[in-house]
Scaffold this active site. Structure first.
Site, short mmCIF file in Angstrom:
data_model
loop_
_atom_site.label_atom_id
_atom_site.label_comp_id
_atom_site.label_asym_id
_atom_site.label_seq_id
_atom_site.Cartn_x
_atom_site.Cartn_y
_atom_site.Cartn_z
N ASN A 9 0.86 -1.18 0.00
CA ASN A 9 0.00 0.00 0.00
C ASN A 9 0.90 1.23 0.00
O ASN A 9 1.49 1.57 1.01
CB ASN A 9 -0.89 -0.03 1.25
CG ASN A 9 -1.73 1.22 1.39
OD1 ASN A 9 -1.79 2.05 0.47
ND2 ASN A 9 -2.40 1.38 2.53
N TRP A 10 0.97 1.87 -1.16
CA TRP A 10 1.89 3.02 -1.29
C TRP A 10 1.35 4.27 -0.59
O TRP A 10 2.04 5.25 -0.46
CB TRP A 10 2.13 3.34 -2.76
CG TRP A 10 2.92 2.30 -3.52
CD1 TRP A 10 3.25 1.03 -3.09
CD2 TRP A 10 3.48 2.44 -4.83
NE1 TRP A 10 3.98 0.39 -4.07
CE2 TRP A 10 4.14 1.23 -5.15
CE3 TRP A 10 3.48 3.47 -5.78
CZ2 TRP A 10 4.79 1.04 -6.37
CZ3 TRP A 10 4.12 3.26 -6.99
CH2 TRP A 10 4.78 2.05 -7.28
N LYS A 11 0.08 4.25 -0.23
CA LYS A 11 -0.59 5.43 0.35
C LYS A 11 -0.37 6.65 -0.56
O LYS A 11 -0.31 6.46 -1.78
CB LYS A 11 -0.09 5.66 1.78
CG LYS A 11 -0.18 4.38 2.62
CD LYS A 11 0.01 4.59 4.08
CE LYS A 11 -0.11 3.24 4.81
NZ LYS A 11 0.01 3.35 6.25
N HIS A 96 -9.33 1.07 5.25
CA HIS A 96 -8.05 1.34 5.92
C HIS A 96 -8.29 2.30 7.08
O HIS A 96 -9.12 3.21 6.97
CB HIS A 96 -7.05 1.92 4.92
CG HIS A 96 -5.65 1.91 5.46
ND1 HIS A 96 -5.21 2.85 6.36
CD2 HIS A 96 -4.62 1.05 5.27
CE1 HIS A 96 -3.95 2.57 6.68
NE2 HIS A 96 -3.58 1.49 6.04
N GLU A 98 -6.73 4.76 8.05
CA GLU A 98 -6.56 6.18 7.71
C GLU A 98 -7.83 6.73 7.04
O GLU A 98 -8.16 7.91 7.22
CB GLU A 98 -5.32 6.34 6.80
CG GLU A 98 -4.04 6.11 7.59
CD GLU A 98 -2.88 5.52 6.80
OE1 GLU A 98 -2.92 5.52 5.55
OE2 GLU A 98 -1.93 5.04 7.45
N GLU A 168 -4.86 -4.76 10.79
CA GLU A 168 -3.84 -3.74 10.97
C GLU A 168 -4.09 -3.00 12.28
O GLU A 168 -4.91 -2.07 12.32
CB GLU A 168 -3.90 -2.74 9.81
CG GLU A 168 -3.66 -3.34 8.45
CD GLU A 168 -3.18 -2.30 7.44
OE1 GLU A 168 -2.14 -2.54 6.83
OE2 GLU A 168 -3.82 -1.26 7.28
N GLY A 174 2.96 2.57 10.74
CA GLY A 174 3.90 3.68 10.55
C GLY A 174 4.64 4.09 11.81
O GLY A 174 5.28 5.14 11.85
N SER A 213 3.93 -1.82 10.35
CA SER A 213 5.39 -1.91 10.52
C SER A 213 5.92 -3.31 10.19
O SER A 213 6.83 -3.81 10.85
CB SER A 213 5.81 -1.48 11.93
OG SER A 213 5.41 -0.14 12.18
N GLY A 234 3.12 -1.03 4.20
CA GLY A 234 3.15 0.40 3.91
C GLY A 234 4.57 0.83 3.56
O GLY A 234 5.06 0.61 2.46
N GLY A 235 5.25 1.42 4.53
CA GLY A 235 6.59 1.98 4.31
C GLY A 235 7.55 1.07 3.56
O GLY A 235 8.21 1.52 2.61
P1 13P Z 1 3.36 0.59 7.61
O1 13P Z 1 3.88 -0.71 7.03
O2 13P Z 1 4.06 1.78 7.08
O3 13P Z 1 3.30 0.54 9.10
O4 13P Z 1 1.85 0.73 7.10
C1 13P Z 1 0.98 -0.34 7.20
C2 13P Z 1 -0.26 -0.03 6.47
O5 13P Z 1 -1.01 0.86 6.88
C3 13P Z 1 -0.56 -0.79 5.24
O6 13P Z 1 -1.86 -0.56 4.80
#
Ligand code: 13P
Length: 250
Positions: A9-11, A96, A98, A168, A174, A213, A234-235
């Site tokens: 997930n590149w956000k 998600h 967010e 999640e 993050g 993470s 994510g990251g």
């Molecule tokens: P991180 O891997 O950056 O913690 O993000 C996880 C995430 O929200 C994937 O959707």
């Protein structure tokens, strides 16, 4: 017996040019990933149309990070499931944390999104997870159960079978604070039990991904758990080498 899946997930990251470079790197490294692992990439909307073909040729799935809860019409700024399907997007991340937190997406809205995605043959990657305060109050099971009951458990059995679930924990996203493999496994096993109570043995086939993470260091132990079928990254999905290394963590 269950699919192994690693989804990035590149956000809201990468300009088109940066994204194109990242996709090329991921495609180049894809041969290093075992055949039984499904790789999925979820870039921003602006990149989807041009990335769909090269990703498809490389055997990598493509996902949107969101879709509208309406079919079409006067919803300025929204992107519909039909539009995504028309450019060969295959998956859609829905719910998600967010989106829930910053854009007020309620379980009611999320159920509409899941239904519309399924109608257009997009596979929902449905996200659930508790906040830090909820975990500290020992309410993680209650919270994820409520999220499942109000959306996934409302689906007809035939639709349920198409769902990918992602656990999640919000406190792990993050933050560099990964859930321990035991904490994650405990919740994943609980989720599977809840799904089994509603849908029976079909729940044995539902991929449940862990997100928060998850990186090349933490993935091997997480992916070694019986109810963890991969990750929503994510990251670490923004660096091709890290993303591929997570995919090889099974
Ligand atoms: P991180 O891997 O950056 O913690 O993000 C996880 C995430 O929200 C994937 O959707």
């Amino acid at each position: 017996m269950r699919k192994k899946i690693v989804a990035g997930n590149w956000k809201m990251n990468t300009t088109y040019e940066e994204g194109e470079k990242l996709i090329q790197e991921i495609i180049e490294k894809k041969s290093a990933v075992k055949n039984d692992v499904t790789l999925i990439v979820a870039p921003p909307f602006t990149h989807l149309c041009c990335f769909a073909e090269p990703l498809c040729k490389a055997g990598i799935g493509i996902a949107a990070q969101n879709c509208a809860n309406h079919e079409a019409g006067a919803y300025t700024g929204e992107v519909s499931a039909a539009m995504l399907a028309s450019i060969d997007v295959q998956y859609c991340i829905i719910g998600h944390s967010e989106r829930r937190e910053y854009y007020g997406e309620t379980n009611e809205i999320l159920l509409e999104k899941v239904k519309i995605a399924l109608k257009h043959k997009l596979t929902p990657i449905f996200c659930i997870g508790e906040k830090l305060s909820e975990r500290e109050a020992g309410k993680q099971f209650e919270v994820v159960n409520a999220q499942l009951q109000s959306v996934i458990c409302q689906l007809p059995a035939a639709d349920f079978e198409k769902i990918i679930l992602a656990y999640e924990p919000v406190w792990a996203i993050g933050t560099g604070k990964t859930a321990t493999s035991a904490q994650a496994q405990e919740v994943h096993a609980y989720l599977r039990k809840v799904l089994k109570d509603t849908f029976g043995v079909a729940a044995d086939h539902t991929p449940i991904l862990y997100g928060g993470s998850c990186n090349p260091t933490t993935a091997p132990e997480l992916f070694g758990q019986p109810d963890i079928d991969g990750g929503l990254i994510g990251g670490a999905s923004l660096k091709a080498a890290d993303f591929i290394s997570v995919a090889n963590a099974f």
